[in-house]
Design an enzyme around this catalytic site. Structure first.
Site, PDB file in Angstrom:
ATOM      1  N   ASN A  45      36.063  61.167  58.250  1.00  0.00           N
ATOM      2  CA  ASN A  45      35.491  60.256  57.628  1.00  0.00           C
ATOM      3  C   ASN A  45      36.738  59.234  57.160  1.00  0.00           C
ATOM      4  O   ASN A  45      37.450  59.414  56.473  1.00  0.00           O
ATOM      5  CB  ASN A  45      35.047  60.822  56.315  1.00  0.00           C
ATOM      6  N   LYS A  95      37.081  58.182  53.502  1.00  0.00           N
ATOM      7  CA  LYS A  95      38.162  59.105  52.612  1.00  0.00           C
ATOM      8  C   LYS A  95      39.679  58.820  53.053  1.00  0.00           C
ATOM      9  O   LYS A  95      40.390  58.756  51.993  1.00  0.00           O
ATOM     10  CB  LYS A  95      37.986  60.349  53.360  1.00  0.00           C
ATOM     11  N   ASP A 128      36.876  69.593  50.272  1.00  0.00           N
ATOM     12  CA  ASP A 128      35.366  69.717  50.444  1.00  0.00           C
ATOM     13  C   ASP A 128      35.022  69.225  48.991  1.00  0.00           C
ATOM     14  O   ASP A 128      35.346  69.124  48.144  1.00  0.00           O
ATOM     15  CB  ASP A 128      35.279  71.166  50.298  1.00  0.00           C
ATOM     16  N   PHE A 174      26.629  56.534  51.009  1.00  0.00           N
ATOM     17  CA  PHE A 174      26.058  57.637  52.124  1.00  0.00           C
ATOM     18  C   PHE A 174      25.600  59.016  51.317  1.00  0.00           C
ATOM     19  O   PHE A 174      25.891  59.211  50.239  1.00  0.00           O
ATOM     20  CB  PHE A 174      27.174  57.825  53.338  1.00  0.00           C
ATOM     21  N   GLY A 175      24.962  59.765  52.222  1.00  0.00           N
ATOM     22  CA  GLY A 175      24.654  60.928  51.382  1.00  0.00           C
ATOM     23  C   GLY A 175      23.831  60.968  50.338  1.00  0.00           C
ATOM     24  O   GLY A 175      22.757  60.166  50.410  1.00  0.00           O
ATOM     25  N   ASP A 232      24.383  59.265  47.536  1.00  0.00           N
ATOM     26  CA  ASP A 232      24.592  58.114  46.668  1.00  0.00           C
ATOM     27  C   ASP A 232      23.607  57.382  46.347  1.00  0.00           C
ATOM     28  O   ASP A 232      23.416  57.185  45.184  1.00  0.00           O
ATOM     29  CB  ASP A 232      25.738  57.082  47.563  1.00  0.00           C
ATOM     30  N   LYS A 234      32.842  51.887  43.299  1.00  0.00           N
ATOM     31  CA  LYS A 234      32.515  53.582  43.467  1.00  0.00           C
ATOM     32  C   LYS A 234      33.933  54.312  43.651  1.00  0.00           C
ATOM     33  O   LYS A 234      33.974  55.292  43.010  1.00  0.00           O
ATOM     34  CB  LYS A 234      31.776  53.709  44.993  1.00  0.00           C
ATOM     35  N   HIS A 289      34.909  61.038  42.356  1.00  0.00           N
ATOM     36  CA  HIS A 289      35.303  62.429  42.211  1.00  0.00           C
ATOM     37  C   HIS A 289      36.700  62.593  43.224  1.00  0.00           C
ATOM     38  O   HIS A 289      37.319  63.050  42.800  1.00  0.00           O
ATOM     39  CB  HIS A 289      34.288  63.427  42.621  1.00  0.00           C
ATOM     40  N   ARG A 290      36.542  61.870  44.306  1.00  0.00           N
ATOM     41  CA  ARG A 290      37.689  62.229  45.119  1.00  0.00           C
ATOM     42  C   ARG A 290      38.926  61.474  44.738  1.00  0.00           C
ATOM     43  O   ARG A 290      39.968  61.828  44.839  1.00  0.00           O
ATOM     44  CB  ARG A 290      37.046  61.570  46.575  1.00  0.00           C
TER      45      ARG A 290
END
Length: 187
Positions: free
Chosen positions: A9, A12, A64, A138-139, A141, A159, A164-165
């Site tokens: 990704n 990321k 993860d 994505f996912g 969201d 975002k 969280h990341r």
């Protein structure tokens, strides 16, 4: 020192580069994702495996993440990708709509392996599950709302500012900047 972020990704990796002073290199390696209810165990195993597979010379970073719904004791959690692939995002929304509790959180655990040990760093963002809104992200969201806006309605900058990341990366960056003797304790 270059940190090799093991992910396919690119988003990321871009986010990691915003937080870390060290160079970040994207590495595509499909490590074994163990089955566990603990994101930390999954990420740590992946980091150890990737470090060894990639020659054991440069540190690696693995993450993860998952969506944790309060109504279902954190489900889907570490199984979020599988649930998204089988039930779908709308299916998760429909499931949560049957419960009395729509609270949820996104959680990420980063695992950093430098050969000597694996250190983990967790970040989370609270929200709630809502009907899908927005065209971005994505996912999950489109169904995850934080402060009145779904992640899919936010710009990338908005975002990333609450992600969280990003929260896990901030903890990791602080730890990495500390003197080696200070790199102990909970994160």
């Amino acid at each position: 020192m270059t940190i090799r972020f093991v992910t396919s990704n690119e988003g990321k990796v871009r986010e990691a580069r915003e937080y870390l002073a060290e160079p970040v290199e994207q590495v595509n390696y499909d490590y074994t994702e163990i089955q566990s209810d603990d994101l930390g165990d999954i990420a740590a195993h992946g980091a150890r495996e990737a470090f060894e597979h990639l020659g054991g010379e440069e540190p690696v970073l693995v993450d993860d993440a998952g969506l944790f719904c309060d109504a279902f004791d954190g489900f889907p959690g570490p199984y979020s990708a599988y649930v998204q692939d089988t039930v779908g995002v709308q299916g998760v929304r429909d499931l949560v709509a049957t419960a009395d509790d729509d609270r949820a959180r996104f959680r990420t655990v980063l695992a950093y392996c430098d050969g000597d040990e694996v250190n983990t760093f967790e970040g989370a963002v609270q929200g709630r599950i809502v009907d899908p809104r927005g065209d971005g992200g994505f996912g999950y969201d489109p169904i995850f709302e934080h402060d009145g806006q779904t992640m899919a309605e936010m710009s990338t900058a908005e975002k990333n500012a609450i992600s969280h990341r990003g929260r896990a990366l901030a903890k990791f960056a602080d730890w990495l900047a500390a003197e080696p003797a200070e790199r102990k304790g909970p994160r």
